[in-house]
Design a protein around this motif. Structure first.
Motif, mmCIF file in Angstrom:
data_model
loop_
_atom_site.group_PDB
_atom_site.id
_atom_site.type_symbol
_atom_site.label_atom_id
_atom_site.label_comp_id
_atom_site.label_asym_id
_atom_site.label_seq_id
_atom_site.Cartn_x
_atom_site.Cartn_y
_atom_site.Cartn_z
ATOM 1 N N VAL A 91 -29.792 69.643 -23.974
ATOM 2 C CA VAL A 91 -29.611 69.281 -25.145
ATOM 3 C C VAL A 91 -31.086 69.228 -25.886
ATOM 4 N N ALA A 92 -31.038 69.171 -27.172
ATOM 5 C CA ALA A 92 -32.529 69.353 -28.235
ATOM 6 C C ALA A 92 -33.112 68.179 -27.897
ATOM 7 N N GLU A 93 -32.600 66.900 -28.126
ATOM 8 C CA GLU A 93 -33.401 65.551 -28.022
ATOM 9 C C GLU A 93 -32.514 64.519 -27.391
ATOM 10 N N PHE A 94 -32.998 63.526 -26.721
ATOM 11 C CA PHE A 94 -32.342 62.496 -26.134
ATOM 12 C C PHE A 94 -33.204 61.252 -26.108
ATOM 13 N N LEU A 95 -32.460 60.212 -25.943
ATOM 14 C CA LEU A 95 -33.176 58.802 -25.707
ATOM 15 C C LEU A 95 -32.643 58.510 -24.407
ATOM 16 N N LEU A 96 -33.210 58.361 -23.333
ATOM 17 C CA LEU A 96 -32.484 57.852 -21.935
ATOM 18 C C LEU A 96 -33.152 57.031 -21.245
ATOM 19 N N HIS A 97 -32.390 55.799 -20.825
ATOM 20 C CA HIS A 97 -32.955 54.683 -20.006
ATOM 21 C C HIS A 97 -32.077 54.716 -18.764
ATOM 22 N N ILE A 98 -33.107 54.608 -17.715
ATOM 23 C CA ILE A 98 -32.550 54.678 -16.224
ATOM 24 C C ILE A 98 -32.800 53.260 -15.619
ATOM 25 N N GLU A 99 -32.008 52.550 -15.085
ATOM 26 C CA GLU A 99 -32.371 51.349 -14.527
ATOM 27 C C GLU A 99 -31.519 51.058 -13.108
ATOM 28 N N GLY A 100 -32.222 51.400 -12.124
ATOM 29 C CA GLY A 100 -31.582 51.035 -10.748
ATOM 30 C C GLY A 100 -30.456 52.493 -10.652
ATOM 31 N N ASP A 101 -29.111 51.881 -10.377
ATOM 32 C CA ASP A 101 -28.144 53.170 -10.418
ATOM 33 C C ASP A 101 -27.172 53.357 -11.750
ATOM 34 N N ARG A 102 -27.861 52.962 -12.806
ATOM 35 C CA ARG A 102 -27.298 53.024 -14.101
ATOM 36 C C ARG A 102 -28.095 53.642 -15.044
ATOM 37 N N ALA A 103 -27.422 54.668 -15.839
ATOM 38 C CA ALA A 103 -28.046 55.166 -16.957
ATOM 39 C C ALA A 103 -27.410 55.151 -18.231
ATOM 40 N N ARG A 104 -28.317 54.932 -19.560
ATOM 41 C CA ARG A 104 -27.486 55.375 -20.695
ATOM 42 C C ARG A 104 -28.326 55.727 -21.707
ATOM 43 N N PHE A 105 -27.522 56.766 -22.405
ATOM 44 C CA PHE A 105 -28.366 57.617 -23.407
ATOM 45 C C PHE A 105 -27.545 57.968 -24.597
ATOM 46 N N ARG A 106 -28.485 58.735 -25.538
ATOM 47 C CA ARG A 106 -27.807 59.154 -26.723
ATOM 48 C C ARG A 106 -28.487 60.520 -26.749
ATOM 49 N N TRP A 107 -28.022 61.504 -27.354
ATOM 50 C CA TRP A 107 -28.485 62.816 -27.574
ATOM 51 C C TRP A 107 -28.256 63.365 -28.819
ATOM 52 N N SER A 108 -28.760 64.538 -28.887
ATOM 53 C CA SER A 108 -28.526 65.459 -30.411
ATOM 54 C C SER A 108 -28.566 66.915 -29.778
#
Length: 119
Positions: A91-108
């Protein structure tokens, strides 16, 4: 949107030997568009960026005078060191948070105007 069940990959483009390092994979189990989240399974390259993601998350949760400036600097390092790869490719851009065994993100799929102006 059929994102649930997909596996997205987090990779370090250059592990120093010309090969990509697998930071980990995210198996999507929740889609609240534009955010996706899921179980994060670390790969061999995770240790190299674990503390960077911990700093990013700690700064994102703060509320003092200059925390966003510090957060932007840390996140710029994340963008420099890792890439997010969908089932269809990077993906061209993303906002990614990783905490332990969980991740959440958005992308473009397209770079933002800010990125095009900077690059």
């Amino acid at each position: 949107m059929g994102f649930e069940g997909e596996v997205w990959h987090v990779r370090c483009p250059d592990a120093g030997d010309g090969e990509e390092a697998r930071v980990g994979e995210i198996r999507i189990d929740d889609a609240d568009f534009p955010w996706l989240s899921g179980r994060f399974t670390p790969g061999p390259g995770h240790a190299a960026v674990r503390e960077l993601f911990a700093r990013e998350l700690a700064l994102a949760e703060r509320d003092d005078a200059d925390h966003w400036k510090r957060w932007e600097a840390v996140y710029a390092e994340i963008e420099r060191r890792v890439r997010l790869v969908s089932p269809d490719g990077p993906v061209a851009e993303f906002l990614l948070h990783i905490e332990g065994d969980r991740a959440r993100f958005r992308w473009s799929d397209e770079p933002s105007a800010r990125t095009r102006a900077d690059g």
